[in-house]
Design an enzyme around this catalytic site. Structure first.
Site, PDB file in Angstrom:
ATOM      1  N   ARG A  71       8.284 -23.570  74.097  1.00 11.33           N
ATOM      2  CA  ARG A  71       8.694 -23.164  72.768  1.00 11.33           C
ATOM      3  C   ARG A  71       7.655 -22.234  72.160  1.00 11.33           C
ATOM      4  O   ARG A  71       7.993 -21.218  71.539  1.00 11.33           O
ATOM      5  CB  ARG A  71       8.924 -24.396  71.878  1.00 11.33           C
ATOM      6  CG  ARG A  71      10.137 -25.199  72.284  1.00 11.33           C
ATOM      7  CD  ARG A  71      10.249 -26.494  71.509  1.00 11.33           C
ATOM      8  NE  ARG A  71      10.412 -26.270  70.069  1.00 11.33           N
ATOM      9  CZ  ARG A  71      10.380 -27.272  69.177  1.00 11.33           C
ATOM     10  NH1 ARG A  71      10.172 -28.515  69.572  1.00 11.33           N
ATOM     11  NH2 ARG A  71      10.542 -27.012  67.899  1.00 11.33           N
ATOM     12  N   HIS A 120       6.862 -30.137  58.860  1.00 12.45           N
ATOM     13  CA  HIS A 120       6.892 -30.775  60.189  1.00 12.45           C
ATOM     14  C   HIS A 120       5.809 -30.228  61.108  1.00 12.45           C
ATOM     15  O   HIS A 120       5.936 -30.318  62.329  1.00 12.45           O
ATOM     16  CB  HIS A 120       8.277 -30.575  60.819  1.00 12.45           C
ATOM     17  CG  HIS A 120       9.365 -31.257  60.034  1.00 12.45           C
ATOM     18  ND1 HIS A 120      10.684 -30.865  60.111  1.00 12.45           N
ATOM     19  CD2 HIS A 120       9.332 -32.276  59.151  1.00 12.45           C
ATOM     20  CE1 HIS A 120      11.411 -31.636  59.314  1.00 12.45           C
ATOM     21  NE2 HIS A 120      10.610 -32.499  58.703  1.00 12.45           N
ATOM     22  N   GLY A 200      19.600 -22.216  56.535  1.00 16.77           N
ATOM     23  CA  GLY A 200      19.529 -22.523  57.960  1.00 16.77           C
ATOM     24  C   GLY A 200      19.047 -23.907  58.292  1.00 16.77           C
ATOM     25  O   GLY A 200      18.327 -24.101  59.267  1.00 16.77           O
TER      26      GLY A 200
END
Ligand code: BV8
Length: 262
Positions: A71, A120, A200
């Site tokens: 990622r 996060h 989003g």
């Protein structure tokens, strides 16, 4: 949509305090998969939600570290899209504005957003699993390019240079508490704004999903940008059904062109 966009532009253009909350959808048009898209290739056989846990990391550190390295490599090769840039433009137009993101990429920063609140965590803040959580730098832990998982996707996590404990991604896993300072700042901003723009996010991950409701209950107008309906529809004053890279530049242009025209 045109009437909804006009009303949203009017609210945004006259707001003194604006909060923007983003989720994975804001980075989709930069080629970064969203959290609930089917994982591609190597990861097609895994559920992101299963991989994003401390249990998964302890059970198979190489698999989970490999996923995050994959990622990080994808994000490092991605570019901010017009949606990220429109949000940076809002921050320029409205000095008292706060950008809160659930994303762990750095695309808001690279688009010029100042000090986004990362609820996060970040792919770019690894730390060791010891209680001290010693920060690890990628210079320490990988030669140059972000780690490229081998064909199996596994990459052994490095050891902390301070205490030799394993290094983990600097993200908040499911079942882990959000950073208290970030959550407090986000809730305070949401409770004291005129407009909250949510972009989003599927609005299913808590406690982040509570933020638009906090704004609505405090009297703010909540505007949602998402091609799909979400549980947040019920707290939104206006729903703009479209993608971030298409809707946000048009919204920002209309908001301040309209105000400039008086
Ligand atoms: C915690 C980092 C407690 C890792 C992530 C009630 C209260 C509190 C907790 C819970 C609760 N109920 C359940 C829980 C537990 C859990 C939770 O919420 N579970 C859910 C699934 C039910 N929450 C937690 O575990 C949290 N921790 O509460 O701890 C605690 C307290 C004290 C002490 C100990 C423990 C931690 C949650 C954080 C998890 N980490 N990410 C990583 O990235 O690997 S969450 C993960 O989901 C990502 O961060 C992601 O951002 C986030 C939310 O997903 P979205 O961003 O919304 O992305 P998604 O793919 O879902 O949707 C994309 C959307 O974009 C869609 O709507 C799509 O239509 C739209 N879209 C697509 N393309 C576009 C677009 N929109 C615009 N333009 C486009 N082009």
């Amino acid at each position: 949509m045109a009437e909804a966009l006009r009303r949203a532009a009017q609210l945004l253009g006259s707001a003194r305090r604006v909060v923007v909350l983003t989720g994975a959808g804001i980075s989709a048009e930069s080629g970064v998969p969203t959290f609930r898209d089917d994982l591609t290739g190597l990861w097609a056989r895994f559920d992101a939600q299963q991989l994003a846990t401390a249990e998964a990391f302890h059970a198979d550190p190489d698999l989970v570290w490999g996923w995050y390295e994959w990622r990080r490599a994808r994000v490092s090769r991605a570019e901010p899209n017009p949606g990220h840039r429109a949000i940076a433009a809002i921050q320029t137009r409205v000095p008292d504005s706060t950008v809160i993101t659930q994303n762990v990429d750095d695309l808001h920063e690279r688009a010029g957003t100042r000090a986004p609140i990362h609820l996060h965590g970040s792919l770019f803040a690894p730390r060791c699993i010891a209680a001290a959580g010693h920060p690890a730098t990628f210079e320490d832990i990988s030669e140059s390019e972000p780690g490229q998982p081998d064909e199996g996707g596994r990459v052994a996590p490095p050891q902390c240079t301070s205490c030799s404990a394993l290094v983990r991604p600097g993200v908040v896993w499911f079942g882990e508490a959000l950073p208290q300072a970030a959550l407090t700042a986000a809730v305070e901003a949401a409770a004291d704004c005129d407009v909250l723009l949510t972009v989003g996010t599927s609005g299913v991950v808590y406690p982040a999903a509570e933020i638009p409701g906090i704004a609505a209950r405090s009297g703010a107008a909540v505007i949602q940008v998402n091609p799909q309906p979400t549980p947040l529809d019920r707290v939104c004053a206006i729903n703009l059904r479209g993608t971030a890279a298409q809707v946000l530049p048009a919204l920002v242009a209309a908001a301040w062109e309209e105000t400039d025209e008086g």
